[in-house]
Write a protein that holds these residues in place. Structure first.
Motif, PDB file in Angstrom:
ATOM      1  N   ILE A 108      -6.095   4.718   8.107  1.00 44.62           N
ATOM      2  CA  ILE A 108      -6.793   4.257   6.910  1.00 44.62           C
ATOM      3  C   ILE A 108      -8.264   4.171   7.269  1.00 44.62           C
ATOM      4  CG2 ILE A 108      -6.939   2.482   5.129  1.00 44.62           C
ATOM      5  CD1 ILE A 108      -4.108   1.616   5.903  1.00 44.62           C
ATOM      6  N   LEU A 109      -9.092   4.954   6.588  1.00 47.80           N
ATOM      7  CA  LEU A 109     -10.494   5.098   6.967  1.00 47.80           C
ATOM      8  C   LEU A 109     -11.418   4.664   5.847  1.00 47.80           C
ATOM      9  CD1 LEU A 109     -10.386   8.603   8.720  1.00 47.80           C
ATOM     10  CD2 LEU A 109     -10.188   6.341   9.774  1.00 47.80           C
ATOM     11  N   GLY A 110     -12.485   3.995   6.219  1.00 41.38           N
ATOM     12  CA  GLY A 110     -13.507   3.608   5.269  1.00 41.38           C
ATOM     13  C   GLY A 110     -13.270   2.232   4.681  1.00 41.38           C
ATOM     14  N   ASN A 111     -14.219   1.798   3.868  1.00 42.28           N
ATOM     15  CA  ASN A 111     -14.143   0.489   3.225  1.00 42.28           C
ATOM     16  C   ASN A 111     -13.282   0.586   1.968  1.00 42.28           C
ATOM     17  OD1 ASN A 111     -14.580  -2.149   2.522  1.00 42.28           O
ATOM     18  ND2 ASN A 111     -16.692  -1.841   1.826  1.00 42.28           N
ATOM     19  N   VAL A 112     -11.999   0.849   2.186  1.00 40.49           N
ATOM     20  CA  VAL A 112     -11.044   0.965   1.081  1.00 40.49           C
ATOM     21  C   VAL A 112     -10.161  -0.270   1.061  1.00 40.49           C
ATOM     22  CG1 VAL A 112     -11.068   3.472   1.176  1.00 40.49           C
ATOM     23  CG2 VAL A 112      -9.360   2.217   2.501  1.00 40.49           C
ATOM     24  N   ARG A 113      -9.545  -0.515  -0.068  1.00 42.11           N
ATOM     25  CA  ARG A 113      -8.703  -1.699  -0.233  1.00 42.11           C
ATOM     26  C   ARG A 113      -7.251  -1.282  -0.428  1.00 42.11           C
ATOM     27  NH1 ARG A 113     -11.507  -6.306  -0.698  1.00 42.11           N
ATOM     28  NH2 ARG A 113     -13.768  -6.091  -1.016  1.00 42.11           N
ATOM     29  N   ILE A 114      -6.404  -1.904   0.348  1.00 42.66           N
ATOM     30  CA  ILE A 114      -4.959  -1.719   0.221  1.00 42.66           C
ATOM     31  C   ILE A 114      -4.431  -2.986  -0.436  1.00 42.66           C
ATOM     32  CG2 ILE A 114      -2.833  -1.125   1.397  1.00 42.66           C
ATOM     33  CD1 ILE A 114      -5.080   0.953   1.682  1.00 42.66           C
ATOM     34  N   GLY A 115      -3.959  -2.869  -1.684  1.00 42.78           N
ATOM     35  CA  GLY A 115      -3.582  -4.041  -2.464  1.00 42.78           C
ATOM     36  C   GLY A 115      -2.380  -4.776  -1.905  1.00 42.78           C
ATOM     37  N   ALA A 116      -2.231  -6.022  -2.324  1.00 41.98           N
ATOM     38  CA  ALA A 116      -1.135  -6.870  -1.856  1.00 41.98           C
ATOM     39  C   ALA A 116       0.212  -6.227  -2.168  1.00 41.98           C
ATOM     40  CB  ALA A 116      -1.225  -8.242  -2.508  1.00 41.98           C
ATOM     41  N   GLY A 117       1.097  -6.243  -1.198  1.00 43.51           N
ATOM     42  CA  GLY A 117       2.441  -5.708  -1.392  1.00 43.51           C
ATOM     43  C   GLY A 117       2.536  -4.202  -1.393  1.00 43.51           C
ATOM     44  N   ALA A 118       1.486  -3.516  -0.978  1.00 40.02           N
ATOM     45  CA  ALA A 118       1.518  -2.052  -0.946  1.00 40.02           C
ATOM     46  C   ALA A 118       2.168  -1.557   0.341  1.00 40.02           C
ATOM     47  CB  ALA A 118       0.106  -1.493  -1.073  1.00 40.02           C
ATOM     48  N   LYS A 119       2.552  -0.269   0.322  1.00 35.51           N
ATOM     49  CA  LYS A 119       3.103   0.402   1.499  1.00 35.51           C
ATOM     50  C   LYS A 119       2.264   1.632   1.809  1.00 35.51           C
ATOM     51  CE  LYS A 119       7.959  -0.623   0.406  1.00 35.51           C
ATOM     52  NZ  LYS A 119       9.292  -0.007   0.223  1.00 35.51           N
ATOM     53  N   VAL A 120       2.061   1.868   3.090  1.00 35.79           N
ATOM     54  CA  VAL A 120       1.433   3.098   3.548  1.00 35.79           C
ATOM     55  C   VAL A 120       2.438   3.792   4.452  1.00 35.79           C
ATOM     56  CG1 VAL A 120      -0.475   4.139   4.813  1.00 35.79           C
ATOM     57  CG2 VAL A 120      -0.878   2.110   3.390  1.00 35.79           C
ATOM     58  N   GLY A 121       2.869   4.989   4.043  1.00 30.37           N
ATOM     59  CA  GLY A 121       3.914   5.688   4.782  1.00 30.37           C
ATOM     60  C   GLY A 121       3.465   6.129   6.161  1.00 30.37           C
ATOM     61  N   ALA A 122       4.436   6.337   7.033  1.00 28.87           N
ATOM     62  CA  ALA A 122       4.158   6.770   8.396  1.00 28.87           C
ATOM     63  C   ALA A 122       3.425   8.109   8.388  1.00 28.87           C
ATOM     64  CB  ALA A 122       5.456   6.887   9.184  1.00 28.87           C
ATOM     65  N   GLY A 123       2.384   8.195   9.228  1.00 28.71           N
ATOM     66  CA  GLY A 123       1.637   9.429   9.355  1.00 28.71           C
ATOM     67  C   GLY A 123       0.676   9.728   8.227  1.00 28.71           C
ATOM     68  N   SER A 124       0.528   8.822   7.276  1.00 30.89           N
ATOM     69  CA  SER A 124      -0.364   9.062   6.145  1.00 30.89           C
ATOM     70  C   SER A 124      -1.821   8.894   6.552  1.00 30.89           C
ATOM     71  CB  SER A 124      -0.043   8.100   4.994  1.00 30.89           C
ATOM     72  OG  SER A 124       1.292   8.265   4.558  1.00 30.89           O
ATOM     73  N   VAL A 125      -2.695   9.586   5.834  1.00 29.74           N
ATOM     74  CA  VAL A 125      -4.142   9.432   5.993  1.00 29.74           C
ATOM     75  C   VAL A 125      -4.687   8.961   4.653  1.00 29.74           C
ATOM     76  CG1 VAL A 125      -6.328  10.556   6.507  1.00 29.74           C
ATOM     77  CG2 VAL A 125      -4.268  11.201   7.777  1.00 29.74           C
ATOM     78  N   VAL A 126      -5.154   7.712   4.605  1.00 28.76           N
ATOM     79  CA  VAL A 126      -5.580   7.084   3.355  1.00 28.76           C
ATOM     80  C   VAL A 126      -7.098   6.993   3.338  1.00 28.76           C
ATOM     81  CG1 VAL A 126      -5.423   5.025   1.915  1.00 28.76           C
ATOM     82  CG2 VAL A 126      -3.438   5.769   3.250  1.00 28.76           C
ATOM     83  N   LEU A 127      -7.696   7.556   2.295  1.00 33.64           N
ATOM     84  CA  LEU A 127      -9.150   7.546   2.147  1.00 33.64           C
ATOM     85  C   LEU A 127      -9.581   6.904   0.840  1.00 33.64           C
ATOM     86  CD1 LEU A 127      -9.810  11.214   3.336  1.00 33.64           C
ATOM     87  CD2 LEU A 127      -9.941   9.127   4.709  1.00 33.64           C
ATOM     88  N   ILE A 128      -8.617   6.442   0.026  1.00 32.87           N
ATOM     89  CA  ILE A 128      -8.918   5.842  -1.274  1.00 32.87           C
ATOM     90  C   ILE A 128      -8.191   4.509  -1.381  1.00 32.87           C
ATOM     91  CG2 ILE A 128      -9.276   8.063  -2.415  1.00 32.87           C
ATOM     92  CD1 ILE A 128      -6.429   7.828  -3.530  1.00 32.87           C
ATOM     93  N   ASP A 129      -8.560   3.723  -2.376  1.00 28.23           N
ATOM     94  CA  ASP A 129      -7.892   2.445  -2.606  1.00 28.23           C
ATOM     95  C   ASP A 129      -6.432   2.667  -2.991  1.00 28.23           C
ATOM     96  OD1 ASP A 129     -10.329   1.305  -2.143  1.00 28.23           O
ATOM     97  OD2 ASP A 129     -10.700   0.678  -4.207  1.00 28.23           O
ATOM     98  N   VAL A 130      -5.593   1.729  -2.579  1.00 29.77           N
ATOM     99  CA  VAL A 130      -4.184   1.751  -2.949  1.00 29.77           C
ATOM    100  C   VAL A 130      -3.910   0.501  -3.778  1.00 29.77           C
ATOM    101  CG1 VAL A 130      -1.809   1.718  -2.101  1.00 29.77           C
ATOM    102  CG2 VAL A 130      -3.563   3.026  -0.872  1.00 29.77           C
ATOM    103  N   PRO A 131      -3.477   0.641  -5.031  1.00 26.46           N
ATOM    104  CA  PRO A 131      -3.247  -0.538  -5.871  1.00 26.46           C
ATOM    105  C   PRO A 131      -2.133  -1.417  -5.313  1.00 26.46           C
ATOM    106  CG  PRO A 131      -3.328   1.477  -7.182  1.00 26.46           C
ATOM    107  CD  PRO A 131      -3.242   1.901  -5.750  1.00 26.46           C
ATOM    108  N   PRO A 132      -2.093  -2.695  -5.707  1.00 25.13           N
ATOM    109  CA  PRO A 132      -1.003  -3.578  -5.274  1.00 25.13           C
ATOM    110  C   PRO A 132       0.359  -3.018  -5.676  1.00 25.13           C
ATOM    111  CG  PRO A 132      -2.777  -4.841  -6.273  1.00 25.13           C
ATOM    112  CD  PRO A 132      -3.098  -3.397  -6.521  1.00 25.13           C
ATOM    113  N   ARG A 133       1.337  -3.256  -4.846  1.00 24.55           N
ATOM    114  CA  ARG A 133       2.738  -2.862  -5.078  1.00 24.55           C
ATOM    115  C   ARG A 133       2.895  -1.360  -5.251  1.00 24.55           C
ATOM    116  NH1 ARG A 133       6.727  -6.717  -4.035  1.00 24.55           N
ATOM    117  NH2 ARG A 133       5.939  -8.767  -4.600  1.00 24.55           N
TER     118      ARG A 133
END
Length: 364
Positions: free
Chosen positions: A300-325
């Motif tokens: 997970i790169l950069g000043n992005v927000r991963i919302g409460a209760g979210a999941k990030v899958g194995a091996g993923s590359v996250v560059l954007i915000d992920v909403p809650p749940r």
């Protein structure tokens, strides 16, 4: 010409004993003379052969006479403390999580020392000889992180002082122990987590380094970060903010950057990076909400927000915000919505695959 026979008054020599024949004999006698029963860490006394002297646990036992074989202690673990029935959470009537968890740790350590005498001295020195959880944790961390130039006594005093002055750090350590015991099916007990889980130990050392950073003792905080990275293969910048109830499962290769924030009850698996993009300055690292689950190898790169209760899958590359749940999977990650009506946060349930209906259909 043959060798002349020895004079009649000289007795013939027997077979020569080489050095390789002598050493095993000497070692055998030394080991036999030194064989003593292991020290019992539960506080029982041992009466010497003369019957008039007593030795407490932790002191060397008197050498038994060579004619008497060492006594073998046969004991069974306490049934109430077997790993499959030790509760994961303190009972409602307990006087506090810390005291309850500490009592469980001591009971598990006594059980393990009885069941495995080879660990008795280690368990006594690390757990049973200490009056409280913070003293035991400080002693264990100091011995893990010390070096030839960063002495264990200095680290012990540092950890004890920090834990005594900041009750929130002690409470966070207890919450982390409960998180590991309840979320990780491989966790055999609270004592097992305290002594052997490098993810737990790395987070506790980071909490001390974070206090040092806030006190403008940044050189010492960075030195502690460096030792944690060398010993535990976990690299957390002292300025990073980490909540309570954190589980670093396996922990190897976890990297958390300077301005990262991790909420409460978050579970992070191995080889996860919370890093910057390489271009930004200032506030440049991810912000992880409460109850988030981050799978192994996720980045997970950069000043992005991963919302409460979210999941990030194995091996993923996250560059954007992920909403809650919501769930983010892939490289680059794409959002696939959230699971409706789920009460338990993914960071606590450790459910990595509930978003999958079929392998060819990622619709919830």
């Amino acid at each position: 010409m043959g060798r002349p026979p020895p004079p009649a008054h000289v007795a013939p020599l027997g077979p020569l004993l080489l050095l390789g024949d002598i050493l095993p004999l000497r070692l055998h006698h030394v080991c036999a003379a030194r064989a003593t029963p292991p020290a019992h860490p539960t506080g029982h006394t041992h009466t010497g052969t003369d019957g008039d002297s007593k030795m407490t646990a932790g002191q060397p036992l008197r050498t038994e006479p060579a004619a008497q074989p060492p006594r073998v202690r046969h004991s069974t673990p306490q049934a109430a403390l077997q790993a499959d029935i030790v509760p994961s959470y303190p009972p409602p009537e307990s006087d506090g999580d810390e005291s309850w968890v500490w009592s469980q740790i001591k009971a598990e350590a006594r059980r393990d020392a009885d069941a495995e005498p080879a660990l008795a001295s280690f368990l006594y020195a690390t757990v049973l000889s200490h009056p409280s959880l913070d003293r035991s944790l400080a002693f264990h961390l100091a011995n893990k992180l010390c070096s030839s130039t960063l002495l264990s006594t200095l680290l012990y005093d540092l950890f004890v002082a920090t834990l005594a002055a900041h009750p929130s750090v002690r409470a966070a350590a207890v919450a982390d122990l409960i998180a590991a015991r309840s979320r990780d099916p491989a966790c055999a007990g609270f004592a097992h987590c305290l002594l052997n889980y490098k993810g737990f130990l790395a987070v506790q050392a980071h909490r001390v380094a974070h206090v040092l950073w806030a006190q403008s003792r940044r050189a010492l905080g960075l030195a502690l970060q460096s030792r944690v990275a060398e010993v535990f293969a976990v690299d957390i910048h002292p300025a990073a903010t980490i909540g309570n109830g954190i589980l670093l499962d396996h922990a190897t290769g976890v990297v958390i950057g300077e301005t990262a924030v991790v909420g409460n009850n978050v579970s992070i698996l191995h080889h996860v990076t919370l890093g910057g993009t390489g271009k930004a300055v200032g506030d440049r690292h991810p912000k992880i909400g409460d109850g988030v689950l981050i799978g192994a190898g996720a980045t997970i790169l950069g000043n992005v927000r991963i919302g409460a209760g979210a999941k990030v899958g194995a091996g993923s590359v996250v560059l954007i915000d992920v909403p809650p749940r919501s769930t983010a999977v892939g490289n680059p990650a794409r959002l696939i919505g959230g699971k409706k009506g789920e009460d338990v946060m993914p960071g606590e349930s450790m459910d990595h695959t509930s978003f999958i209906q079929q392998w060819s259909d990622y619709i919830i």
